[in-house]
Structure formats: C-alpha cells, structure tokens
Design a protein around this motif. Sequence first.
Motif, PDB file in Angstrom:
ATOM      1  N   UNK A   1       0.828  -1.208   0.000  1.00 19.09           N
ATOM      2  CA  UNK A   1       0.000   0.000   0.000  1.00 19.09           C
ATOM      3  C   UNK A   1       0.866   1.263   0.000  1.00 19.09           C
ATOM      4  N   UNK A   2       1.937   1.272   0.788  1.00 13.49           N
ATOM      5  CA  UNK A   2       2.832   2.441   0.810  1.00 13.49           C
ATOM      6  C   UNK A   2       3.444   2.679  -0.565  1.00 13.49           C
ATOM      7  N   UNK A   3       3.859   1.596  -1.231  1.00 21.40           N
ATOM      8  CA  UNK A   3       4.427   1.740  -2.570  1.00 21.40           C
ATOM      9  C   UNK A   3       3.378   2.242  -3.558  1.00 21.40           C
ATOM     10  N   UNK A   4       2.159   1.741  -3.443  1.00 21.55           N
ATOM     11  CA  UNK A   4       1.088   2.165  -4.352  1.00 21.55           C
ATOM     12  C   UNK A   4       0.762   3.642  -4.137  1.00 21.55           C
ATOM     13  N   UNK A   5       0.716   4.088  -2.893  1.00 21.20           N
ATOM     14  CA  UNK A   5       0.456   5.506  -2.620  1.00 21.20           C
ATOM     15  C   UNK A   5       1.550   6.391  -3.194  1.00 21.20           C
ATOM     16  N   UNK A   6       2.807   5.936  -3.088  1.00 19.06           N
ATOM     17  CA  UNK A   6       3.913   6.695  -3.688  1.00 19.06           C
ATOM     18  C   UNK A   6       3.780   6.753  -5.208  1.00 19.06           C
ATOM     19  N   UNK A   7       3.368   5.631  -5.820  1.00 22.59           N
ATOM     20  CA  UNK A   7       3.179   5.606  -7.264  1.00 22.59           C
ATOM     21  C   UNK A   7       2.038   6.526  -7.685  1.00 22.59           C
ATOM     22  N   UNK A   8       1.002   6.600  -6.875  1.00 18.32           N
ATOM     23  CA  UNK A   8      -0.127   7.486  -7.205  1.00 18.32           C
ATOM     24  C   UNK A   8       0.300   8.949  -7.212  1.00 18.32           C
ATOM     25  N   UNK A   9       1.117   9.348  -6.235  1.00 18.48           N
ATOM     26  CA  UNK A   9       1.602  10.732  -6.200  1.00 18.48           C
ATOM     27  C   UNK A   9       2.459  11.039  -7.426  1.00 18.48           C
TER      28      UNK A   9
END
Length: 511
Positions: A48-56
């Motif tokens: 989830x942390x990686x996905x949130x970083x990718x979204x930004x």
Amino acid sequence: ARKMSSTLLEQARLSHQELEQGTGRVVKLLAHETKTHKQKLIQQHKVLKQVQSLQKTAEKLLAHYEDKDEAVAAEKETMGGSEIFGSFYGRLKDLRDYHRKFPNLYHESEVDQFVATLDDDSDLMSQFTGEEFYGRFLDLNALHMKFINLKGTKAVGYETYLAIFNDFSNVPKDVRTRQYKAYVEELRDYLVSFIRRTQPLQDVDKLLKECEEEFEEKWEEQEGDKKDEMDQDFERGIDLDPIESWQDLAALGLEPLKAELAKLGLKCGGSLEQRAKRLFETKDKLGLYEIDPSLVQGSGGGGAKAKSVNIDQLKENKKALMKEIGLLEFEVAEVSAVLKESVDATKDQLQKKQSRTHEELQAEVENEAGDDEPESESEEEEEEKPIYNPKKVPLDWTGKPIPYWLYKLHGLNVEYNCEICGNVSYWGPRAFERHFQEWRHAHGMRRLKVPNTRAFHNITKIQDAWDLFERLKADQGQTDFDREAEEEYEDGAGNVLSKKTYQDLLRQGLL
C-alpha cells in the motif's frame, strides 16, 4: 537525480523511471513468500505504501502532460529556432559541471537495491486489540454493550449479537432514535477501520461511495410508495374504544401510560392525571398530524411556545433522521459482507473460547504472539507425519489424541454391541445409553414389530426383545377386565350378584 533534471522533460522522464522502479518494488514484495498471517498483513501494508507513492508520482506526470500553465510547450519552443545550439550547449555545460563536482557518482538501479523484507512492524501490530488477534477476529464487545443499552432493544448475549449486528430488518421503529444513529455510525466506523487495517488494498472509499449512490436510488424509489412516518397511523398497545374518560386510563398506572405515550411519540412525563389526559386526547385520532403539537415529543416547553411548533418541521426532521439511519444501516450491511470471513471466524473463535480452559487460552495467546516466526522445514515435516495413536484413542479439536486417563475415565475403552442395530458397536456407556433413542435402534425395533418403549431399554438381543414382548403381552392379558367373570348385577333388594348367578335366578323367576 532530481538535482540534475534542469528541464521539465527530464523531470517527466524521471517520473516515468520512478513509476517503473516502484512497480518493480511492488512485484518483489508480492513475490515474497508469506507463511503466517502477520507476514501477509505486513506485506499488504508495505505494498500500500508503494502504491500511494506511485499514485503521487502519477499525479505529477498527469499534470505535466495536461500542461495547464503551458510551461512544457514554452520549453519545447526554446529547443527549436535559432537558439537551439545555444540552449543545447548550455545544458551540456551544466551536466559536465555536475559530474566534475561529483566525479565518483555511480548510479545503481533502486529496484536492484530494494530488499523485500517482512519483518515485524510494531507500529502496525499495536493498532490491533488483544481480542482482534492481529486482525483475525472482530472486537465488537464495546458495541455490544452499547446495543443492549439502547432503549427498546433486548439484552442478548455476545454470541447472539454477532449473528444479528448487521441485520436491521427486525429493528422496531421506536428504537430508531438519535442514540441509535450514533450507535450504528460507530459500528460503521469500526468496520471501515478494521478493513483499512486488515485489507489495506481494499478501496473502502469507493465502496462507501457506491453504497451511498445505491441507497439514494432505493430511497427515491421507496419515498413515493412509503407514507411519511409522521403521517402513519398510530400503532396502539391500549385500545381506547371502550374507554369513556381519562379516569379509566388512570387506573392502569404510571408505567403502562408512560410506555404507551412513548410508543405513540408523545410526551410521557408528568403526573398520573396528566399522562391519562394526554393519552385520552388521542382517542379517535389517526396519527401525530391530528394531535396538538405541544403534546409531541421534542416540541419544547408548553404554553404559547408549544403552540407555535411547526409539525411540518417535525416531519422533515424525522424523515431526515430516518434517511441518515437507513444509509448507515445499508453501509454496515455492505461492509460486513466484505468482512464475512472475519465475522464467521469470530463466531467460531467465541465458541472455542467457551469450551477451553484458562491454560489452553494462555497457550493460544503465546502461540499467536510467536506466529511471526516462520516454521522450519523440520517442523513442517513433523506435522506431515502420521499421528502415533496405537490404542486408537479419539482425537480432540486440535486433531491430537485425547489423554489416555480421560479416555479411561469416560469408559471409551468399553465396547457395547447391539444385535438389534445390526451388530453395531458403541464405545462408552454414554454413547450406548444414547443410542436407544436414535434412529438406528428405533428402525431395528420396528422391523421386529416390537414397540420401542422404556421397558425395552438396555435390551440388545433380538431373542430377548421377543421374549420380553411376549411376557408383557401375557401380563397385560392377566390384567384385562373379564366381563363374564367380573361383571356384577344388583337385584331389587340391593344384593350384588355375579352376572351368571343373576341370569340363572332371573330365568327361574326368583327375582
């Protein structure tokens, strides 16, 4: 690398690179083998942390391509025309100066450097209560207490509550108050929080938005067909048709009058006379819309102020409250459907806890605390080996043989054979006693044409059952009434004679 990106195009290239590297990190995390529940939980939160970083990063890249301030278009124009070589050599000079300043700079792929580890995360684990067991089960104890303390609800046990907490079809209308709304809202918030902690990759916001849209459609469809709750007829518990005066109602007492007034949505305070008069005013009235607004609950004080109460406003407030409660109930039902496995696991865990000793519960807690350590290959091999059980002792709920002393205590080593059941063996006196009332033994008795009564209890041989049945029939024959021998007659003088004597005397004309 960002320091070297002096142009917007270079920043866009770096964003693409970060997206690719982030995808690689996610793949590495998902490819990591998880053996325990904790590891799966930590894996999902790291993903989830990686996905949130990718979204930004993706949002920045989207803004670059939209180019609302036209900065990218302006930069592209500077790369052409007569100044093309000047701008090119200027950027080349900046690049050489940067590498001259950092001569030993070596770039290694971040994906190659990234190591996917699933070490214990104390911050994540601290988000769960002891009852939740790191997200395995729900902890609805506090909400259960709030539910049974709601006005109008029945005091049910925790096991029953787990079966009905997401079923709102049988909730009475008088229970749906602001206090009930606060309870349902807290229940919804807890379930949403539980999903965020245990299923971090689940898009809860999208689920709630879909619930709201679907509920709005259903509400609009039903609003035209369903009468306003303020306009509905009274649901009376006391029939006022035979009541002639308020004095007749006063004879019922304070508490029955209070309960009836509350059920009708009227003020229920005051003396016995006031309550009786207030209830008597509802006679021949159909609903709240025909009642003096000063008598309605929530209408404020009496006098002129009460007369100014707007009954239409009460209707709107009631309708708004029902809509808010309906939406919350709909959301709880949908969210709990996502958590169906956790709800079922919680019910099973509660039943297990009720059948275990304190020592067994402590051992389970210790096992859960050490669950973050992956099992070794030797332990896995031991589990795969067949269980050593030469005496064929029954297994407990863990799949292991029960203690031998317990096996002997309950007499499970004693075999009882029943010929009537088809030579079936029963182990232990408890199973043997119980089988006389079961279908197999009853079927065998029916085939023998012998009644399966208490008299045949403990009879297991076919011949014994027949012999007992014949003896019982013979005993029954002896106790039957013999009309010829035992019937008696009385003559005119009051003498009691047997039937034979009476008929002989009658034929001889002596009577």
